[in-house]
Scaffold this motif. Structure first.
Motif, mmCIF file in Angstrom:
data_model
loop_
_atom_site.group_PDB
_atom_site.id
_atom_site.type_symbol
_atom_site.label_atom_id
_atom_site.label_comp_id
_atom_site.label_asym_id
_atom_site.label_seq_id
_atom_site.Cartn_x
_atom_site.Cartn_y
_atom_site.Cartn_z
ATOM 1 N N THR A 181 0.794 -1.226 0.000
ATOM 2 C CA THR A 181 0.000 0.000 0.000
ATOM 3 C C THR A 181 0.829 1.279 0.000
ATOM 4 O OG1 THR A 181 -0.120 -0.124 2.417
ATOM 5 C CG2 THR A 181 -1.944 -1.108 1.159
ATOM 6 N N HIS A 182 1.936 1.296 0.744
ATOM 7 C CA HIS A 182 2.698 2.529 0.925
ATOM 8 C C HIS A 182 3.972 2.592 0.086
ATOM 9 C CE1 HIS A 182 -0.090 2.886 4.183
ATOM 10 N NE2 HIS A 182 0.483 3.966 4.693
ATOM 11 N N GLU A 183 4.622 1.447 -0.113
ATOM 12 C CA GLU A 183 5.874 1.449 -0.870
ATOM 13 C C GLU A 183 5.614 1.218 -2.365
ATOM 14 O OE1 GLU A 183 8.749 -1.150 0.990
ATOM 15 O OE2 GLU A 183 8.132 -0.490 2.999
ATOM 16 N N ARG A 184 4.893 0.177 -2.698
ATOM 17 C CA ARG A 184 4.533 -0.070 -4.105
ATOM 18 C C ARG A 184 3.343 0.776 -4.544
ATOM 19 N NH1 ARG A 184 6.656 -5.148 -5.635
ATOM 20 N NH2 ARG A 184 8.749 -5.240 -4.733
ATOM 21 N N ARG A 185 2.574 1.277 -3.591
ATOM 22 C CA ARG A 185 1.437 2.168 -3.861
ATOM 23 C C ARG A 185 0.437 1.523 -4.829
ATOM 24 N NH1 ARG A 185 2.747 7.231 -1.859
ATOM 25 N NH2 ARG A 185 1.466 8.412 -3.332
ATOM 26 N N LEU A 186 0.169 0.239 -4.553
ATOM 27 C CA LEU A 186 -0.817 -0.596 -5.256
ATOM 28 C C LEU A 186 -0.369 -1.036 -6.653
ATOM 29 C CD1 LEU A 186 -4.183 1.229 -4.369
ATOM 30 C CD2 LEU A 186 -2.901 -0.438 -3.006
ATOM 31 N N GLN A 187 0.858 -0.718 -7.034
ATOM 32 C CA GLN A 187 1.318 -1.046 -8.387
ATOM 33 C C GLN A 187 2.435 -2.103 -8.336
ATOM 34 O OE1 GLN A 187 1.704 2.439 -11.218
ATOM 35 N NE2 GLN A 187 1.711 3.575 -9.280
ATOM 36 N N GLY A 188 2.416 -3.000 -9.331
ATOM 37 C CA GLY A 188 3.490 -3.981 -9.451
ATOM 38 C C GLY A 188 3.664 -4.846 -8.231
ATOM 39 N N CYS A 189 2.558 -5.210 -7.580
ATOM 40 C CA CYS A 189 2.641 -5.941 -6.317
ATOM 41 C C CYS A 189 1.861 -7.245 -6.346
ATOM 42 C CB CYS A 189 2.152 -5.060 -5.173
ATOM 43 S SG CYS A 189 0.498 -4.387 -5.419
ATOM 44 N N ALA A 190 1.607 -7.773 -7.531
ATOM 45 C CA ALA A 190 0.781 -8.985 -7.643
ATOM 46 C C ALA A 190 1.390 -10.157 -6.875
ATOM 47 C CB ALA A 190 0.579 -9.350 -9.110
ATOM 48 N N ARG A 191 2.703 -10.319 -6.960
ATOM 49 C CA ARG A 191 3.357 -11.439 -6.285
ATOM 50 C C ARG A 191 3.266 -11.284 -4.771
ATOM 51 N NH1 ARG A 191 9.329 -12.952 -8.154
ATOM 52 N NH2 ARG A 191 8.114 -13.325 -10.043
ATOM 53 N N GLU A 192 3.506 -10.071 -4.289
ATOM 54 C CA GLU A 192 3.437 -9.823 -2.842
ATOM 55 C C GLU A 192 2.006 -9.976 -2.325
ATOM 56 O OE1 GLU A 192 7.041 -8.003 -4.500
ATOM 57 O OE2 GLU A 192 4.921 -7.906 -5.060
ATOM 58 N N LEU A 193 1.042 -9.548 -3.124
ATOM 59 C CA LEU A 193 -0.353 -9.683 -2.725
ATOM 60 C C LEU A 193 -0.752 -11.155 -2.649
ATOM 61 C CD1 LEU A 193 -2.954 -8.113 -2.058
ATOM 62 C CD2 LEU A 193 -3.501 -8.173 -4.509
ATOM 63 N N GLU A 194 -0.309 -11.927 -3.602
ATOM 64 C CA GLU A 194 -0.616 -13.354 -3.593
ATOM 65 C C GLU A 194 -0.027 -14.041 -2.363
ATOM 66 O OE1 GLU A 194 -0.433 -17.256 -6.560
ATOM 67 O OE2 GLU A 194 0.476 -15.352 -7.179
ATOM 68 N N ALA A 195 1.213 -13.690 -2.029
ATOM 69 C CA ALA A 195 1.851 -14.285 -0.851
ATOM 70 C C ALA A 195 1.095 -13.902 0.416
ATOM 71 C CB ALA A 195 3.303 -13.824 -0.766
ATOM 72 N N PHE A 196 0.693 -12.649 0.513
ATOM 73 C CA PHE A 196 -0.034 -12.182 1.694
ATOM 74 C C PHE A 196 -1.368 -12.914 1.851
ATOM 75 C CE2 PHE A 196 -3.428 -9.204 3.040
ATOM 76 C CZ PHE A 196 -3.131 -9.155 4.393
ATOM 77 N N VAL A 197 -2.138 -12.984 0.791
ATOM 78 C CA VAL A 197 -3.448 -13.630 0.872
ATOM 79 C C VAL A 197 -3.297 -15.108 1.209
ATOM 80 C CG1 VAL A 197 -5.533 -14.248 -0.410
ATOM 81 C CG2 VAL A 197 -4.575 -11.950 -0.632
ATOM 82 N N TRP A 198 -2.289 -15.746 0.638
ATOM 83 C CA TRP A 198 -2.064 -17.161 0.949
ATOM 84 C C TRP A 198 -1.749 -17.339 2.430
ATOM 85 C CZ3 TRP A 198 2.063 -20.016 2.867
ATOM 86 C CH2 TRP A 198 1.904 -21.410 2.822
ATOM 87 N N GLN A 199 -0.920 -16.459 2.984
ATOM 88 C CA GLN A 199 -0.604 -16.544 4.410
ATOM 89 C C GLN A 199 -1.877 -16.407 5.249
ATOM 90 O OE1 GLN A 199 2.146 -13.304 4.607
ATOM 91 N NE2 GLN A 199 3.698 -14.373 3.402
#
Length: 251
Positions: free
Chosen positions: A77-95
Motif C-alpha cells: 500500500t505505501h511502498e509499491r502504492r498498489l502497483q506492481g505488487c501482484a506477487r506480494e499480494l498473492e503471498a499475503f493472501v495465501w498466508q
C-alpha cells in the motif's frame, strides 16, 4: 459474545493491566481477549509477514464465531502504492488463508499522499478479487478517493468510517454496503483519547441498525496508545449485547 453479525474489538489483542480483570485468567493473551470480544485487527501484518502456520495457530485458539481482520502490508500500500505488487499480494493472501473461516476481512489502508487513479486502483482490485472473494475494507486518506465510489461498489469494497475524519464524508461507512466498518483512532487526541459513554451508546445503536442491513458490521478501536481501546471495546460490546437482548424481548 455480541451479535454474531457485529464484530467489536481493538487493533491488536494486548491486555492492559487496567482491564485485565475483565478477562479470564488462563490462556494466551489472544485466548483471553477472544473470550470477551468478537473481533480483532491484526496490524502487525502491515509491518512484517506472518507464516501460514502462525495464522492457523491463532485461528485454532479462538471461538468459532470470532473473526480476524488482517491489514494489508505497507510494502503493497505505501511502498509499491498498489502497483506492481501482484506477487506480494498473492503471498499475503495465501498466508492469511491459515485463518480459514476465522478470516473476516482484509483492511487496505492507504497513505495520505496516494491520489486516486482509477486505472491503478482497478488493476489492484482485480488482482485482489482474483485471490480473495471475502470482505475487504478500504481506508483512503486523500480527498480524491471520494471519486472511487462506483469502483468500490463494482468490486465489493467497503469504505471505512473513520474518526478523526481524514477526508470529507468518511465519518460514515460508504462504498459497498454489504460490509460496514468503523475505525476509531481516538479524538481529539489521536491514538490516545477515549470515547465517552454517551458517544458509545449512540454508536451501539448505529451498529445494531447496520447489522440488520448488511452481511457484517465491524467496529475497531485504534486508540491503543493509552490503553483506552480495550475499555471502549468492552463497553460498546456490553451496550450491543444489551440492545440485542432488548430487541429479542420485544419481538
Amino acid at each position: 459474545m455480541n451479535n454474531p453479525a457485529i464484530f467489536i474489538g481493538c487493533a491488536g489483542w494486548q491486555l492492559g493491566r487496567e482491564h485485565s480483570p475483565a478477562f479470564p485468567v488462563a490462556g494466551t493473551h489472544l485466548q483471553r481477549y477472544a473470550a470477551q470480544l468478537g473481533g480483532v485487527e491484526i496490524n502487525s501484518s502491515f509491518y512484517r509477514p506472518h507464516r501460514w502456520q502462525t495464522y492457523e495457530r491463532w485461528a485454532e485458539s479462538v471461538p468459532q464465531g470470532f473473526r480476524f481482520c488482517v491489514k494489508v502490508p505497507k510494502l503493497i500500500t505505501h511502498e509499491r502504492r498498489l502497483q506492481g505488487c501482484a506477487r506480494e499480494l498473492e503471498a499475503f493472501v495465501w498466508q492469511c488463508c491459515g485463518l480459514n473461516d476465522r478470516l473476516g476481512c482484509l483492511l487496505v489502508q492507504l497513505p495520505p499522499s496516494l491520489v486516486f487513479d482509477r486505472e491503478i486502483a482497478e488493476a489492484f482490485f482485480i488482482d485482489l478479487r482474483r485471490l480473495h472473494d471475502g470482505h475487504v475494507v478500504l481506508e483512503p486518506r486523500h480527498e480524491s478517493w471520494r471519486d472511487a465510489e462506483p469502483l468500490l461498489q463494482e468490486y465489493r469494497v467497503a469504505r471505512a468510517a473513520v474518526d478523526p475524519s481524514r477526508i470529507a464524508g468518511d465519518a460514515a461507512p460508504a462504498g459497498w454496503p454489504g460490509l460496514r466498518y468503523w475505525r476509531l483512532h481516538g479524538s481529539p487526541r489521536i491514538y490516545f483519547s477515549p470515547y465517552e459513554v454517551p458517544a458509545l451508546r449512540i454508536l451501539a445503536d448505529e451498529l445494531q441498525t447496520s447489522s440488520g442491513t448488511c452481511e457484517a458490521t465491524w467496529c475497531i478501536f485504534d486508540n491503543t496508545a493509552s490503553g483506552a481501546a480495550l475499555g471502549n471495546a468492552l463497553t460498546l460490546s456490553h451496550f450491543c449485547r444489551s440492545e440485542h437482548a432488548r430487541d429479542g424481548r420485544q419481538r
